[in-house]
Design a protein around this motif. Structure first.
Motif, PDB file in Angstrom:
ATOM      1  N   VAL A  41     -99.721  -6.399  11.581  1.00  0.00           N
ATOM      2  CA  VAL A  41    -100.410  -5.278  12.233  1.00  0.00           C
ATOM      3  C   VAL A  41     -99.391  -4.229  12.679  1.00  0.00           C
ATOM      4  O   VAL A  41     -99.611  -3.014  12.510  1.00  0.00           O
ATOM      5  N   ILE A  42     -98.268  -4.677  13.251  1.00  0.00           N
ATOM      6  CA  ILE A  42     -97.222  -3.748  13.685  1.00  0.00           C
ATOM      7  C   ILE A  42     -96.677  -2.962  12.493  1.00  0.00           C
ATOM      8  O   ILE A  42     -96.534  -1.728  12.554  1.00  0.00           O
ATOM      9  N   LEU A  43     -96.387  -3.652  11.394  1.00  0.00           N
ATOM     10  CA  LEU A  43     -95.876  -2.979  10.201  1.00  0.00           C
ATOM     11  C   LEU A  43     -96.882  -1.966   9.676  1.00  0.00           C
ATOM     12  O   LEU A  43     -96.538  -0.814   9.377  1.00  0.00           O
ATOM     13  N   PHE A  44     -98.141  -2.380   9.548  1.00  0.00           N
ATOM     14  CA  PHE A  44     -99.166  -1.501   8.967  1.00  0.00           C
ATOM     15  C   PHE A  44     -99.415  -0.280   9.852  1.00  0.00           C
ATOM     16  O   PHE A  44     -99.441   0.861   9.357  1.00  0.00           O
ATOM     17  N   ALA A  45     -99.599  -0.488  11.151  1.00  0.00           N
ATOM     18  CA  ALA A  45     -99.942   0.617  12.054  1.00  0.00           C
ATOM     19  C   ALA A  45     -98.815   1.640  12.132  1.00  0.00           C
ATOM     20  O   ALA A  45     -99.047   2.852  12.026  1.00  0.00           O
ATOM     21  N   ASN A  46     -97.581   1.168  12.296  1.00  0.00           N
ATOM     22  CA  ASN A  46     -96.454   2.094  12.390  1.00  0.00           C
ATOM     23  C   ASN A  46     -96.191   2.789  11.063  1.00  0.00           C
ATOM     24  O   ASN A  46     -95.955   4.003  11.026  1.00  0.00           O
ATOM     25  N   ALA A  47     -96.238   2.023   9.962  1.00  0.00           N
ATOM     26  CA  ALA A  47     -95.976   2.613   8.642  1.00  0.00           C
ATOM     27  C   ALA A  47     -97.044   3.637   8.265  1.00  0.00           C
ATOM     28  O   ALA A  47     -96.747   4.640   7.606  1.00  0.00           O
ATOM     29  N   LEU A  48     -98.277   3.412   8.690  1.00  0.00           N
ATOM     30  CA  LEU A  48     -99.362   4.343   8.370  1.00  0.00           C
ATOM     31  C   LEU A  48     -99.120   5.704   9.021  1.00  0.00           C
ATOM     32  O   LEU A  48     -99.267   6.753   8.366  1.00  0.00           O
ATOM     33  N   LEU A  70     -89.557   7.341  16.328  1.00  0.00           N
ATOM     34  CA  LEU A  70     -89.856   6.341  17.355  1.00  0.00           C
ATOM     35  C   LEU A  70     -90.579   5.138  16.749  1.00  0.00           C
ATOM     36  O   LEU A  70     -90.264   3.974  17.061  1.00  0.00           O
ATOM     37  N   LEU A  71     -91.536   5.394  15.855  1.00  0.00           N
ATOM     38  CA  LEU A  71     -92.285   4.303  15.238  1.00  0.00           C
ATOM     39  C   LEU A  71     -91.419   3.533  14.238  1.00  0.00           C
ATOM     40  O   LEU A  71     -91.606   2.321  14.066  1.00  0.00           O
ATOM     41  N   ALA A  72     -90.474   4.218  13.586  1.00  0.00           N
ATOM     42  CA  ALA A  72     -89.532   3.513  12.705  1.00  0.00           C
ATOM     43  C   ALA A  72     -88.651   2.558  13.513  1.00  0.00           C
ATOM     44  O   ALA A  72     -88.349   1.440  13.072  1.00  0.00           O
ATOM     45  N   PHE A 111     -82.119  -1.314  19.912  1.00  0.00           N
ATOM     46  CA  PHE A 111     -83.388  -0.664  19.588  1.00  0.00           C
ATOM     47  C   PHE A 111     -84.228  -0.408  20.838  1.00  0.00           C
ATOM     48  O   PHE A 111     -84.952   0.587  20.903  1.00  0.00           O
ATOM     49  N   ILE A 112     -84.121  -1.283  21.838  1.00  0.00           N
ATOM     50  CA  ILE A 112     -84.843  -1.041  23.099  1.00  0.00           C
ATOM     51  C   ILE A 112     -84.303   0.213  23.777  1.00  0.00           C
ATOM     52  O   ILE A 112     -85.072   1.097  24.206  1.00  0.00           O
ATOM     53  N   VAL A 113     -82.977   0.321  23.879  1.00  0.00           N
ATOM     54  CA  VAL A 113     -82.371   1.483  24.540  1.00  0.00           C
ATOM     55  C   VAL A 113     -82.562   2.739  23.701  1.00  0.00           C
ATOM     56  O   VAL A 113     -82.839   3.825  24.230  1.00  0.00           O
ATOM     57  N   PHE A 114     -82.435   2.615  22.373  1.00  0.00           N
ATOM     58  CA  PHE A 114     -82.621   3.763  21.481  1.00  0.00           C
ATOM     59  C   PHE A 114     -84.046   4.293  21.594  1.00  0.00           C
ATOM     60  O   PHE A 114     -84.278   5.504  21.569  1.00  0.00           O
ATOM     61  N   ASP A 115     -84.995   3.392  21.724  1.00  0.00           N
ATOM     62  CA  ASP A 115     -86.393   3.769  21.918  1.00  0.00           C
ATOM     63  C   ASP A 115     -86.542   4.651  23.162  1.00  0.00           C
ATOM     64  O   ASP A 115     -87.204   5.701  23.128  1.00  0.00           O
ATOM     65  N   CYS A 116     -85.914   4.234  24.253  1.00  0.00           N
ATOM     66  CA  CYS A 116     -85.982   5.009  25.502  1.00  0.00           C
ATOM     67  C   CYS A 116     -85.268   6.347  25.361  1.00  0.00           C
ATOM     68  O   CYS A 116     -85.725   7.368  25.904  1.00  0.00           O
ATOM     69  N   ASN A 117     -84.160   6.369  24.630  1.00  0.00           N
ATOM     70  CA  ASN A 117     -83.429   7.618  24.447  1.00  0.00           C
ATOM     71  C   ASN A 117     -84.208   8.609  23.590  1.00  0.00           C
ATOM     72  O   ASN A 117     -84.127   9.830  23.817  1.00  0.00           O
ATOM     73  N   TYR A 284     -92.674  -7.886  26.234  1.00  0.00           N
ATOM     74  CA  TYR A 284     -91.968  -6.617  26.444  1.00  0.00           C
ATOM     75  C   TYR A 284     -91.289  -6.136  25.160  1.00  0.00           C
ATOM     76  O   TYR A 284     -91.060  -4.929  24.982  1.00  0.00           O
ATOM     77  N   LEU A 285     -90.990  -7.033  24.235  1.00  0.00           N
ATOM     78  CA  LEU A 285     -90.399  -6.620  22.974  1.00  0.00           C
ATOM     79  C   LEU A 285     -91.429  -6.027  22.014  1.00  0.00           C
ATOM     80  O   LEU A 285     -91.161  -5.029  21.333  1.00  0.00           O
ATOM     81  N   LEU A 286     -92.610  -6.634  21.959  1.00  0.00           N
ATOM     82  CA  LEU A 286     -93.570  -6.311  20.899  1.00  0.00           C
ATOM     83  C   LEU A 286     -94.711  -5.410  21.340  1.00  0.00           C
ATOM     84  O   LEU A 286     -95.334  -4.758  20.498  1.00  0.00           O
ATOM     85  N   LEU A 287     -95.020  -5.372  22.646  1.00  0.00           N
ATOM     86  CA  LEU A 287     -96.138  -4.540  23.086  1.00  0.00           C
ATOM     87  C   LEU A 287     -95.958  -3.062  22.729  1.00  0.00           C
ATOM     88  O   LEU A 287     -96.886  -2.458  22.175  1.00  0.00           O
ATOM     89  N   PRO A 288     -94.796  -2.437  23.005  1.00  0.00           N
ATOM     90  CA  PRO A 288     -94.651  -1.039  22.598  1.00  0.00           C
ATOM     91  C   PRO A 288     -94.781  -0.841  21.087  1.00  0.00           C
ATOM     92  O   PRO A 288     -95.346   0.162  20.643  1.00  0.00           O
ATOM     93  N   CYS A 289     -94.274  -1.798  20.309  1.00  0.00           N
ATOM     94  CA  CYS A 289     -94.371  -1.693  18.848  1.00  0.00           C
ATOM     95  C   CYS A 289     -95.821  -1.685  18.379  1.00  0.00           C
ATOM     96  O   CYS A 289     -96.159  -1.054  17.369  1.00  0.00           O
TER      97      CYS A 289
END
Length: 334
Positions: A41-48, A70-72, A111-117, A284-289
């Motif tokens: 689901v994470i792969l499909f939703a973000n890739a879409l 951000l989604l990548a 990736f967590i910190v890069f996401d915030c940046n 906390y790792l997967l919810l934002p994804c």
């Protein structure tokens, strides 16, 4: 590596067993399906959403390109953890070398910190777009955007590297079993047999400084943005600006609330089982994804319109490719 020191035998493990959820060792295979479904689901939703932004020239603008980036990063963060975890659940092969463990630790936190940046760069982009709309095209150029993204990646590397380097210098002699599904910093530090006060201090200081500074910058930016948005005379433009800011603020709330709640529970709920702590780490790792593409896909008007068009085209293609129904007896040739 092992040796004698002061009459005692010192051993430092160079490989470890990741046991995932220790309380469910006999039912590890049952965890494959839910986590595999979550990963797909994470792969499909973000890739879409990424495909939508990449394929539509009208979306080749800084805000949408930052959303796609951000989604990548979300896909990369999930891929850092889930494939290895699923492989260990299905094959029970879960031994990892120390260099590979440290590499995974670096990737997770990077990736967590890069996401915030990236969220900080998006806040700057919206600040210029709403507070200085006439100068926006000449200020936010492709060159500036690439420089800001490079700066965000450099800052992420500088924040994470000291934590991982210090972890690489620790001796691990308590056990070679990590009661976690990934090489999380504190889970690995629990196996140490030396003084890790510096590791704890640096890790906590980096996390607090990074979070507090980010939240101050984000708070200052969006307070100015919202204040400027309410001054826009056109009702449609004001509504669009506030809706865009609302999407970004929802994502910021999801990212920061998940990381902060995990840190708080980890330190407060010490009596909770290891499985509960591991579940919170996965949360906390997967919810934002999982949530980020839903927020941007549903709340960003331009992306939502293109997604609706894509779904309509897909439905039309499916309907036209359906086999024609067989003729009735009355229609059969004589």
């Amino acid at each position: 590596m092992s040796g004698w020191s002061n009459g005692t035998y010192n051993e430092s493990y160079t490989s470890f067993l990741l046991v995932g959820f220790p309380g469910m060792q006999e039912a590890r295979a049952l965890l494959v399906l839910p986590f595999l479904s979550l990963y797909l689901v994470i792969l499909f939703a973000n890739a879409l959403v990424i495909h939508t932004v990449a394929s539509q020239r009208s979306l080749h603008q800084p805000m949408y390109l930052l959303i796609a980036l951000l989604l990548a990063v979300n896909i990369c963060a999930a891929t850092t953890v889930l494939p290895a975890m699923l492989f260990s659940f299905s094959t029970r092969f879960n031994r990892v070398s120390l260099p590979r463990c440290l590499g995974q630790m670096f990737c997770i936190y990077f990736f967590i910190v890069f996401d915030c940046n990236i969220l900080l760069v998006m806040a700057l982009d919206r600040y210029v777009a709403i507070c200085y709309p006439l100068r926006y095209p000449e200020i936010v150029t492709g060159q500036l955007l690439a420089g800001l993204v490079g700066l965000a990646a450099t800052r992420s590397t500088c924040i994470v590297t000291p934590v991982v380097v210090l972890a690489s210098r620790v001796r691990f002699c308590r056990s070679d079993v990590i009661p976690h599904f990934a090489c999380e910093h504190m889970a690995l530090m629990k196996l140490s047999c030396g003084d890790i006060s510096l590791n704890k201090t640096v890790g906590l200081a980096v996390r607090i400084f990074n979070r507090v500074l980010d939240m101050l910058l984000l708070g200052a930016s969006y307070s100015r943005i919202i204040h400027a948005a309410f001054k826009i005379s056109s009702g449609g433009a004001r509504s669009k600006a506030l809706n865009t800011c609302g999407s970004h603020l929802l994502v910021i709330f999801t990212v920061y609330s998940s990381t902060m709640s995990s840190s708080i529970v980890y330190r407060v709920a010490r009596t909770a089982s290891q499985d509960v702590h591991n579940l919170l780490s996965a949360f906390y790792l997967l919810l934002p994804c999982l949530v980020n593409p839903i927020i941007y896909g549903a709340r960003t008007k331009e992306i939502r319109q293109h997604l609706e068009t894509l779904f309509q085209r897909t439905q039309q293609q499916v309907s036209t490719e359906k086999p024609q129904s067989l003729p009735s007896h009355g229609e059969l040739p004589g």
